[in-house]
Write a protein that holds these residues in place. Structure first.
Motif, PDB file in Angstrom:
ATOM      1  N   GLN A  27     -92.478   4.317 -47.191  1.00  0.00           N
ATOM      2  CA  GLN A  27     -93.730   4.871 -47.693  1.00  0.00           C
ATOM      3  C   GLN A  27     -93.765   6.381 -47.497  1.00  0.00           C
ATOM      4  O   GLN A  27     -93.085   6.925 -46.640  1.00  0.00           O
ATOM      5  CB  GLN A  27     -94.917   4.236 -46.969  1.00  0.00           C
ATOM      6  CG  GLN A  27     -95.044   2.758 -47.207  1.00  0.00           C
ATOM      7  CD  GLN A  27     -96.185   2.147 -46.407  1.00  0.00           C
ATOM      8  OE1 GLN A  27     -96.653   2.695 -45.421  1.00  0.00           O
ATOM      9  NE2 GLN A  27     -96.650   0.994 -46.852  1.00  0.00           N
ATOM     10  N   TRP A  28     -94.617   7.023 -48.299  1.00  0.00           N
ATOM     11  CA  TRP A  28     -94.799   8.471 -48.195  1.00  0.00           C
ATOM     12  C   TRP A  28     -95.675   8.819 -46.998  1.00  0.00           C
ATOM     13  O   TRP A  28     -95.521   9.853 -46.399  1.00  0.00           O
ATOM     14  CB  TRP A  28     -95.447   8.981 -49.477  1.00  0.00           C
ATOM     15  CG  TRP A  28     -95.421  10.467 -49.682  1.00  0.00           C
ATOM     16  CD1 TRP A  28     -94.464  11.174 -50.337  1.00  0.00           C
ATOM     17  CD2 TRP A  28     -96.401  11.422 -49.267  1.00  0.00           C
ATOM     18  NE1 TRP A  28     -94.778  12.502 -50.349  1.00  0.00           N
ATOM     19  CE2 TRP A  28     -95.977  12.685 -49.698  1.00  0.00           C
ATOM     20  CE3 TRP A  28     -97.604  11.334 -48.574  1.00  0.00           C
ATOM     21  CZ2 TRP A  28     -96.693  13.848 -49.459  1.00  0.00           C
ATOM     22  CZ3 TRP A  28     -98.325  12.488 -48.329  1.00  0.00           C
ATOM     23  CH2 TRP A  28     -97.861  13.734 -48.778  1.00  0.00           C
ATOM     24  N   TYR A  29     -96.606   7.930 -46.650  1.00  0.00           N
ATOM     25  CA  TYR A  29     -97.626   8.217 -45.632  1.00  0.00           C
ATOM     26  C   TYR A  29     -97.498   7.289 -44.437  1.00  0.00           C
ATOM     27  O   TYR A  29     -96.706   6.350 -44.424  1.00  0.00           O
ATOM     28  CB  TYR A  29     -98.994   8.119 -46.254  1.00  0.00           C
ATOM     29  CG  TYR A  29     -99.515   6.711 -46.467  1.00  0.00           C
ATOM     30  CD1 TYR A  29     -98.682   5.656 -46.808  1.00  0.00           C
ATOM     31  CD2 TYR A  29    -100.866   6.448 -46.316  1.00  0.00           C
ATOM     32  CE1 TYR A  29     -99.188   4.382 -46.988  1.00  0.00           C
ATOM     33  CE2 TYR A  29    -101.364   5.178 -46.502  1.00  0.00           C
ATOM     34  CZ  TYR A  29    -100.522   4.148 -46.829  1.00  0.00           C
ATOM     35  OH  TYR A  29    -101.020   2.887 -47.004  1.00  0.00           O
ATOM     36  N   ASN A  30     -98.312   7.552 -43.406  1.00  0.00           N
ATOM     37  CA  ASN A  30     -98.287   6.761 -42.177  1.00  0.00           C
ATOM     38  C   ASN A  30     -99.308   5.630 -42.174  1.00  0.00           C
ATOM     39  O   ASN A  30     -99.552   5.016 -41.144  1.00  0.00           O
ATOM     40  CB  ASN A  30     -98.514   7.647 -40.959  1.00  0.00           C
ATOM     41  CG  ASN A  30     -99.929   8.207 -40.896  1.00  0.00           C
ATOM     42  OD1 ASN A  30    -100.740   7.975 -41.790  1.00  0.00           O
ATOM     43  ND2 ASN A  30    -100.232   8.955 -39.851  1.00  0.00           N
ATOM     44  N   GLY A  31     -99.928   5.353 -43.297  1.00  0.00           N
ATOM     45  CA  GLY A  31    -100.925   4.295 -43.383  1.00  0.00           C
ATOM     46  C   GLY A  31    -102.347   4.814 -43.546  1.00  0.00           C
ATOM     47  O   GLY A  31    -103.273   4.043 -43.763  1.00  0.00           O
ATOM     48  N   VAL A  32    -102.526   6.128 -43.458  1.00  0.00           N
ATOM     49  CA  VAL A  32    -103.846   6.738 -43.590  1.00  0.00           C
ATOM     50  C   VAL A  32    -103.844   7.650 -44.813  1.00  0.00           C
ATOM     51  O   VAL A  32    -103.076   8.613 -44.873  1.00  0.00           O
ATOM     52  CB  VAL A  32    -104.220   7.550 -42.329  1.00  0.00           C
ATOM     53  CG1 VAL A  32    -105.559   8.237 -42.508  1.00  0.00           C
ATOM     54  CG2 VAL A  32    -104.212   6.668 -41.096  1.00  0.00           C
ATOM     55  N   PRO A 110     -80.490   4.279 -59.661  1.00  0.00           N
ATOM     56  CA  PRO A 110     -81.396   4.470 -60.805  1.00  0.00           C
ATOM     57  C   PRO A 110     -82.815   4.017 -60.474  1.00  0.00           C
ATOM     58  O   PRO A 110     -83.409   3.200 -61.163  1.00  0.00           O
ATOM     59  CB  PRO A 110     -80.757   3.622 -61.904  1.00  0.00           C
ATOM     60  CG  PRO A 110     -80.095   2.513 -61.166  1.00  0.00           C
ATOM     61  CD  PRO A 110     -79.605   3.129 -59.874  1.00  0.00           C
ATOM     62  N   ASN A 111     -83.352   4.540 -59.378  1.00  0.00           N
ATOM     63  CA  ASN A 111     -84.683   4.182 -58.889  1.00  0.00           C
ATOM     64  C   ASN A 111     -85.489   5.441 -58.598  1.00  0.00           C
ATOM     65  O   ASN A 111     -85.008   6.551 -58.782  1.00  0.00           O
ATOM     66  CB  ASN A 111     -84.549   3.334 -57.614  1.00  0.00           C
ATOM     67  CG  ASN A 111     -83.998   1.969 -57.894  1.00  0.00           C
ATOM     68  OD1 ASN A 111     -84.603   1.179 -58.597  1.00  0.00           O
ATOM     69  ND2 ASN A 111     -82.811   1.681 -57.370  1.00  0.00           N
ATOM     70  N   SER A 112     -86.700   5.246 -58.103  1.00  0.00           N
ATOM     71  CA  SER A 112     -87.580   6.365 -57.769  1.00  0.00           C
ATOM     72  C   SER A 112     -87.267   6.914 -56.387  1.00  0.00           C
ATOM     73  O   SER A 112     -87.044   6.156 -55.444  1.00  0.00           O
ATOM     74  CB  SER A 112     -89.044   5.914 -57.810  1.00  0.00           C
ATOM     75  OG  SER A 112     -89.450   5.685 -59.130  1.00  0.00           O
ATOM     76  N   TYR A 113     -87.291   8.259 -56.298  1.00  0.00           N
ATOM     77  CA  TYR A 113     -87.109   8.976 -55.038  1.00  0.00           C
ATOM     78  C   TYR A 113     -88.382   9.752 -54.742  1.00  0.00           C
ATOM     79  O   TYR A 113     -88.919  10.428 -55.625  1.00  0.00           O
ATOM     80  CB  TYR A 113     -85.930   9.956 -55.148  1.00  0.00           C
ATOM     81  CG  TYR A 113     -84.581   9.288 -55.074  1.00  0.00           C
ATOM     82  CD1 TYR A 113     -83.854   9.291 -53.893  1.00  0.00           C
ATOM     83  CD2 TYR A 113     -84.049   8.637 -56.177  1.00  0.00           C
ATOM     84  CE1 TYR A 113     -82.608   8.669 -53.820  1.00  0.00           C
ATOM     85  CE2 TYR A 113     -82.807   8.012 -56.110  1.00  0.00           C
ATOM     86  CZ  TYR A 113     -82.103   8.035 -54.928  1.00  0.00           C
ATOM     87  OH  TYR A 113     -80.878   7.422 -54.856  1.00  0.00           O
ATOM     88  N   TRP A 114     -88.857   9.660 -53.509  1.00  0.00           N
ATOM     89  CA  TRP A 114     -90.050  10.409 -53.124  1.00  0.00           C
ATOM     90  C   TRP A 114     -89.787  11.909 -53.127  1.00  0.00           C
ATOM     91  O   TRP A 114     -88.721  12.360 -52.711  1.00  0.00           O
ATOM     92  CB  TRP A 114     -90.503  10.041 -51.718  1.00  0.00           C
ATOM     93  CG  TRP A 114     -91.357   8.835 -51.601  1.00  0.00           C
ATOM     94  CD1 TRP A 114     -91.117   7.739 -50.821  1.00  0.00           C
ATOM     95  CD2 TRP A 114     -92.626   8.590 -52.244  1.00  0.00           C
ATOM     96  NE1 TRP A 114     -92.139   6.837 -50.958  1.00  0.00           N
ATOM     97  CE2 TRP A 114     -93.077   7.335 -51.817  1.00  0.00           C
ATOM     98  CE3 TRP A 114     -93.396   9.315 -53.141  1.00  0.00           C
ATOM     99  CZ2 TRP A 114     -94.285   6.785 -52.255  1.00  0.00           C
ATOM    100  CZ3 TRP A 114     -94.591   8.770 -53.590  1.00  0.00           C
ATOM    101  CH2 TRP A 114     -95.024   7.524 -53.142  1.00  0.00           C
ATOM    102  N   SER A 141     -96.607   3.089 -51.655  1.00  0.00           N
ATOM    103  CA  SER A 141     -95.456   2.515 -52.352  1.00  0.00           C
ATOM    104  C   SER A 141     -94.185   2.850 -51.578  1.00  0.00           C
ATOM    105  O   SER A 141     -94.130   3.827 -50.840  1.00  0.00           O
ATOM    106  CB  SER A 141     -95.348   3.091 -53.766  1.00  0.00           C
ATOM    107  OG  SER A 141     -96.504   2.806 -54.509  1.00  0.00           O
ATOM    108  N   THR A 142     -93.158   2.047 -51.757  1.00  0.00           N
ATOM    109  CA  THR A 142     -91.895   2.314 -51.068  1.00  0.00           C
ATOM    110  C   THR A 142     -90.838   2.727 -52.085  1.00  0.00           C
ATOM    111  O   THR A 142     -90.601   2.026 -53.061  1.00  0.00           O
ATOM    112  CB  THR A 142     -91.410   1.086 -50.270  1.00  0.00           C
ATOM    113  OG1 THR A 142     -91.281  -0.019 -51.150  1.00  0.00           O
ATOM    114  CG2 THR A 142     -92.373   0.745 -49.143  1.00  0.00           C
ATOM    115  N   PHE A 143     -90.227   3.885 -51.835  1.00  0.00           N
ATOM    116  CA  PHE A 143     -89.201   4.423 -52.710  1.00  0.00           C
ATOM    117  C   PHE A 143     -88.027   4.955 -51.891  1.00  0.00           C
ATOM    118  O   PHE A 143     -88.091   5.045 -50.666  1.00  0.00           O
ATOM    119  CB  PHE A 143     -89.764   5.552 -53.582  1.00  0.00           C
ATOM    120  CG  PHE A 143     -90.818   5.111 -54.547  1.00  0.00           C
ATOM    121  CD1 PHE A 143     -90.586   4.066 -55.430  1.00  0.00           C
ATOM    122  CD2 PHE A 143     -92.050   5.738 -54.580  1.00  0.00           C
ATOM    123  CE1 PHE A 143     -91.562   3.653 -56.325  1.00  0.00           C
ATOM    124  CE2 PHE A 143     -93.027   5.335 -55.480  1.00  0.00           C
ATOM    125  CZ  PHE A 143     -92.779   4.290 -56.351  1.00  0.00           C
TER     126      PHE A 143
END
Length: 151
Positions: A27-32, A110-114, A141-143
């Motif tokens: 995930q991009w964030y820590n849950g907040v 061939p996927n998404s990168y943050w 989301s997980t990337f």
């Protein structure tokens, strides 16, 4: 220390991508959900974005896409999560975009990168290495993640 994917006009400074992915799903964030003010989207903006993210989200190891990059070693201590534009350069120059005619030198999936570029309190930008486009998605989301460093 990695794969050079950008050189400035002097040929002395640029950007290097880590030789492999740091994560295939984080995930991009820590849950907040919060506004981290990591809005830099251009060249060399990823570094500052990462420290804004850390200031807002904390520095727990392996909790966020930015933190994985900031904690990366590989002989250097200045890795960071790339900005939206820096990801675009990776795609075009050493990824499947193949602008230099080298092929997918970076071995990107061939996927998404943050990216480190935040869209707003709920969304952040990513770059899809299969389609060659940037999108914004929920920070939950997980990337994939690929760290970069400047030289």
């Amino acid at each position: 220390g990695g794969i050079i994917f950008y050189l400035d006009a002097s040929g002395c400074h640029g950007l290097i991508a880590a030789p492999s992915d740091q994560s295939t799903g984080i995930q991009w964030y820590n849950g907040v959900y919060t506004d981290t003010y990591a809005s830099g989207s251009g060249l060399f903006d990823g570094d500052g974005n990462c420290y804004r993210i850390r200031r807002s989200q904390g520095d727990c190891a392996s909790c966020t896409a930015a933190e994985i990059c900031l904690d990366l070693g590989l002989g250097y201590s200045d890795w960071y999560l790339p900005s939206k534009y820096e990801l675009n350069l990776m795609y075009r120059n050493i990824g499947p975009g193949n602008a230099l005619g080298l092929g997918n030198v970076g071995g990107f999936s061939p996927n998404s990168y943050w990216s480190s570029t935040e869209y707003d309190y709920f969304y952040a930008w990513n770059f899809h290495f299969g389609y060659g486009n940037a999108y914004f998605y929920s920070k939950g989301s997980t990337f994939y993640v690929r760290a970069v460093r400047a030289f």
